[in-house]
Design a protein around this motif. Structure first.
Motif, mmCIF file in Angstrom:
data_model
loop_
_atom_site.group_PDB
_atom_site.id
_atom_site.type_symbol
_atom_site.label_atom_id
_atom_site.label_comp_id
_atom_site.label_asym_id
_atom_site.label_seq_id
_atom_site.Cartn_x
_atom_site.Cartn_y
_atom_site.Cartn_z
ATOM 1 N N ALA A 115 46.185 40.878 54.254
ATOM 2 C CA ALA A 115 45.254 41.839 53.675
ATOM 3 C C ALA A 115 45.593 41.985 52.202
ATOM 4 O O ALA A 115 46.757 41.888 51.811
ATOM 5 C CB ALA A 115 45.347 43.193 54.381
ATOM 6 N N GLN A 155 44.220 43.476 47.979
ATOM 7 C CA GLN A 155 43.409 44.364 47.154
ATOM 8 C C GLN A 155 43.469 43.922 45.700
ATOM 9 O O GLN A 155 44.543 43.697 45.142
ATOM 10 C CB GLN A 155 43.900 45.807 47.255
ATOM 11 C CG GLN A 155 43.155 46.784 46.348
ATOM 12 C CD GLN A 155 43.653 48.204 46.527
ATOM 13 O OE1 GLN A 155 43.160 48.941 47.377
ATOM 14 N NE2 GLN A 155 44.641 48.598 45.741
ATOM 15 N N HIS A 178 38.708 46.078 45.105
ATOM 16 C CA HIS A 178 38.058 45.290 46.157
ATOM 17 C C HIS A 178 39.117 44.899 47.172
ATOM 18 O O HIS A 178 40.106 44.245 46.842
ATOM 19 C CB HIS A 178 37.404 44.036 45.597
ATOM 20 C CG HIS A 178 36.567 43.319 46.626
ATOM 21 N ND1 HIS A 178 37.112 42.493 47.591
ATOM 22 C CD2 HIS A 178 35.234 43.320 46.854
ATOM 23 C CE1 HIS A 178 36.153 42.023 48.362
ATOM 24 N NE2 HIS A 178 35.004 42.506 47.941
ATOM 25 N N ARG A 179 38.917 45.317 48.416
ATOM 26 C CA ARG A 179 39.844 44.989 49.487
ATOM 27 C C ARG A 179 39.303 43.839 50.329
ATOM 28 O O ARG A 179 38.088 43.652 50.453
ATOM 29 C CB ARG A 179 40.112 46.214 50.376
ATOM 30 C CG ARG A 179 41.006 47.230 49.683
ATOM 31 C CD ARG A 179 41.471 48.328 50.594
ATOM 32 N NE ARG A 179 42.601 49.038 49.983
ATOM 33 C CZ ARG A 179 43.206 50.086 50.525
ATOM 34 N NH1 ARG A 179 42.796 50.563 51.700
ATOM 35 N NH2 ARG A 179 44.223 50.655 49.912
ATOM 36 N N ASN A 180 40.245 43.081 50.921
ATOM 37 C CA ASN A 180 39.864 41.931 51.718
ATOM 38 C C ASN A 180 40.943 41.670 52.757
ATOM 39 O O ASN A 180 42.035 42.242 52.699
ATOM 40 C CB ASN A 180 39.695 40.695 50.824
ATOM 41 C CG ASN A 180 40.982 40.349 50.096
ATOM 42 O OD1 ASN A 180 41.866 39.686 50.627
ATOM 43 N ND2 ASN A 180 41.112 40.820 48.850
ATOM 44 N N TYR A 215 45.366 47.562 53.824
ATOM 45 C CA TYR A 215 44.134 47.341 54.583
ATOM 46 C C TYR A 215 43.449 48.685 54.844
ATOM 47 O O TYR A 215 44.082 49.715 54.989
ATOM 48 C CB TYR A 215 44.427 46.658 55.918
ATOM 49 C CG TYR A 215 43.179 46.358 56.712
ATOM 50 C CD1 TYR A 215 42.469 45.186 56.495
ATOM 51 C CD2 TYR A 215 42.695 47.262 57.649
ATOM 52 C CE1 TYR A 215 41.310 44.908 57.201
ATOM 53 C CE2 TYR A 215 41.541 47.002 58.362
ATOM 54 C CZ TYR A 215 40.853 45.825 58.136
ATOM 55 O OH TYR A 215 39.691 45.577 58.831
ATOM 56 N N ASN A 262 36.189 45.923 53.782
ATOM 57 C CA ASN A 262 36.371 44.824 52.838
ATOM 58 C C ASN A 262 35.202 44.814 51.846
ATOM 59 O O ASN A 262 34.321 43.954 51.888
ATOM 60 C CB ASN A 262 36.464 43.483 53.575
ATOM 61 C CG ASN A 262 37.759 43.349 54.348
ATOM 62 O OD1 ASN A 262 38.689 44.127 54.172
ATOM 63 N ND2 ASN A 262 37.828 42.357 55.221
#
Length: 417
Positions: free
Chosen positions: A73, A75, A101-103, A123, A127
C-alpha cells in the motif's frame, strides 16, 4: 521564529518517517531530484516550499489469516507551502495546500486476519486522490496566538502524533483509530478552524471546531462538501513542552477532550439514538537521555505513552492504550533509529453483547475482543532522501475472537523527490 515555523512545515514531509526526535530544523530538506539547478533553494528563500514524497508499506503475514500473502500500500503526497511574510509582507501568514493519492491493497482484508487495526497504516479511505489540506494560518499578538481556517485534517492539530510505526495502533491521532466513523484523520479533510494560544514558552491551550460530515469519506476528489453535515466536532487541548537537564531533554505532554454534537445510534440498543459523542485523550513524549558531543543532536533514548477513551454508548472500540521506546543515533549510523511499542485496542463490552445477540440470529457474525499488538522496527536512513524501515509485528487480533495470532513482516519506505 517565523523562519523556524515555515521550515518546520517544509520538513514535516521529511520527518514523516524520521526518528522520534522532537526538534525541527529550518534548512531546505533534500530530495532525490536535487536542487533543480538552484531553483528549489531559490523558491525556498522566497517563501515557497515544494515537496513531493511517496510512502510505501509492504506486509507479509507469516502467521495468521487464511493463507500467506504479500501486499503493498502506498501514498503520494504533493505539497505547496507559502510563507506570506516573505512573499507578500503579510506578517505571520502561512498557506498550505496538500494533495494525496493512496493506492495498493489491504493485507487485513485480503487474508482475513481478523484484526481491528491496519498492519499497513497508510492504507485506507479509498484508492483515490484527495484534497487533504487547503488552509491559511495567521499569527497574532507577538506570535502567541495562532488561527487556522480552511480544509484541515483533525489529527494534524488535535492529538497529533507521528507515523514512525507501520501498525495503525501507533500512528496518527489516536482517537481516529477507534472512532474513525466521525474523527477523520489524514488523508480525509473537512472544513475546520483552530485557535491556539501560547500561554508561556512551554505551554498552550487550543480549541478547534471541525465539520462532521460522512460525505467527506466519499471516494472522489473534491474541493469541499457544502451539505450533509451531521454536527460539529469540538476538541479542547492543553499542552506542555518542557525541557529538562539544561534544555537537553525535551518533552511534549498533551491532554484533551472532544465532543461531537452529532446524534448516533447506541451500539447495544440500535433503536435508541444518543445525543452527542465524546472522549478524552492523553499524549506524552519525552527524551530520556542525550549523548553529549554526538553528531546527531537528537541522539538518545525516547519514550511515548498514549491513552484514549471514548464513550461506551456509541463506540464499538472504547479505548486504545500504547507505549513505546525509541533510540536515535546508533554506532556508525547517527541518523538511524530503532523503535519498539506495545498497545491494546479495547472492544466495548456493550458492543460485544450486541454482536452476540446478532450471532444468535445470524450465525457467522464475528465477535470482537481486545486486540493486543507489538511492533519492532529499525529505521535505516539510506540517503538524505530515502528512509527504509523493516519491522516485525505480532498481533492477537481483536476483530474476531476465533482468529489466530498474527505475525507480520513489514517494510516501510519513504522517498522524497
Amino acid at each position: 521564529m517565523r523562519e523556524r515555523a515555515f521550515g518546520a512545515w517544509v520538513l514535516a514531509w521529511a520527518l514523516l518517517c524520521a526518528g522520534p526526535a522532537f526538534a525541527a530544523e529550518t534548512k531546505m530538506p533534500p530530495g532525490l531530484t536535487g536542487g533543480w539547478s538552484g531553483m528549489r533553494g531559490f523558491l525556498y528563500e522566497l517563501g515557497v516550499g515544494i515537496q513531493v514524497r511517496y510512502v510505501t508499506e509492504l506486509a507479509y503475514n507469516a502467521r495468521g489469516g487464511k493463507g500467506h500473502a504479500l501486499r503493498q500500500a502506498g501514498q503520494l503526497n504533493v505539497g505547496l507551502g507559502l510563507d506570506l511574510e516573505k512573499l507578500a509582507g503579510v506578517k505571520g501568514g502561512t498557506f498550505q495546500f496538500t494533495f494525496t493519492h493512496r493506492n495498493g491493497n489491504n493485507l487485513n482484508a485480503d487474508m482475513e486476519l481478523g484484526n481491528l487495526q491496519l498492519v499497513q497504516e497508510v492504507y485506507g479511505r479509498g484508492n483515490v486522490g484527495r484534497l487533504t489540506q487547503l488552509w491559511y494560518d495567521q499569527l497574532f499578538w507577538d506570535e502567541r496566538v495562532h488561527l487556522k481556517v480552511g480544509r484541515v485534517t483533525m489529527g494534524e492539530d488535535s492529538a497529533d502524533f507521528p507515523c514512525d510505526f507501520q501498525n495503525l495502533s501507533f500512528c496518527g491521532a489516536q482517537p481516529g483509530n477507534i472512532v474513525g466513523n466521525y474523527w477523520f484523520n489524514w488523508p480525509v479533510s473537512q472544513w475546520g478552524t483552530r485557535l491556539r494560544v501560547d500561554l508561556k514558552k512551554v505551554a498552550y491551550v487550543q480549541l478547534a471546531a471541525y465539520e462532521v460530515n460522512p460525505r467527506n469519506l466519499e471516494e472522489a476528489f473534491y474541493l469541499g462538501r457544502f451539505n450533509g453535515a451531521t454536527g460539529v466536532m469540538l476538541p479542547l487541548e492543553l499542552g506542555w513542552n518542557p525541557k529538562f537537564h539544561g534544555d537537553l531533554l525535551e518533552g511534549l505532554y498533551k491532554v484533551g477532550v472532544w465532543y461531537d454534537t452529532s446524534n448516533a445510534p447506541d451500539v447495544l440498543l440500535p433503536d435508541v439514538e444518543r445525543q452527542g459523542r465524546y472522549g478524552v485523550y492523553f499524549v506524552a513524549r519525552q527524551q530520556l537521555s542525550h549523548v553529549l558531543g554526538s553528531e546527531n543532536e537528537a541522539q538518545g533514548l525516547n519514550l511515548f505513552v498514549r491513552l484514549t477513551y471514548a464513550d461506551r454508548d456509541t463506540s464499538a472500540q472504547d479505548g486504545q492504550y500504547t507505549a513505546g521506546l525509541g533510540y536515535t543515533g546508533l554506532p556508525g549510523r547517527p541518523d538511524d533509529d530503532v523503535g519498539f511499542a506495545l498497545g491494546a485496542t479495547h472492544s466495548n463490552g456493550r458492543y460485544i453483547t450486541a454482536q452476540r445477540q446478532k450471532q444468535a440470529q445470524a450465525p457467522g457474525t464475528l465477535i470482537p475482543r481486545t486486540e493486543y499488538v507489538g511492533e519492532l522496527y529499525y529505521s535505516l536512513h539510506a540517503a538524505p532522501w530515502l528512509v527504509l524501515r523493516p519491522n516485525l509485528q505480532y498481533i492477537r487480533p481483536g476483530g474476531n475472537d476465533e482468529a489466530r495470532d498474527i505475525l507480520v513482516l513489514g517494510l516501510k519506505g519513504a522517498l522524497t523527490l
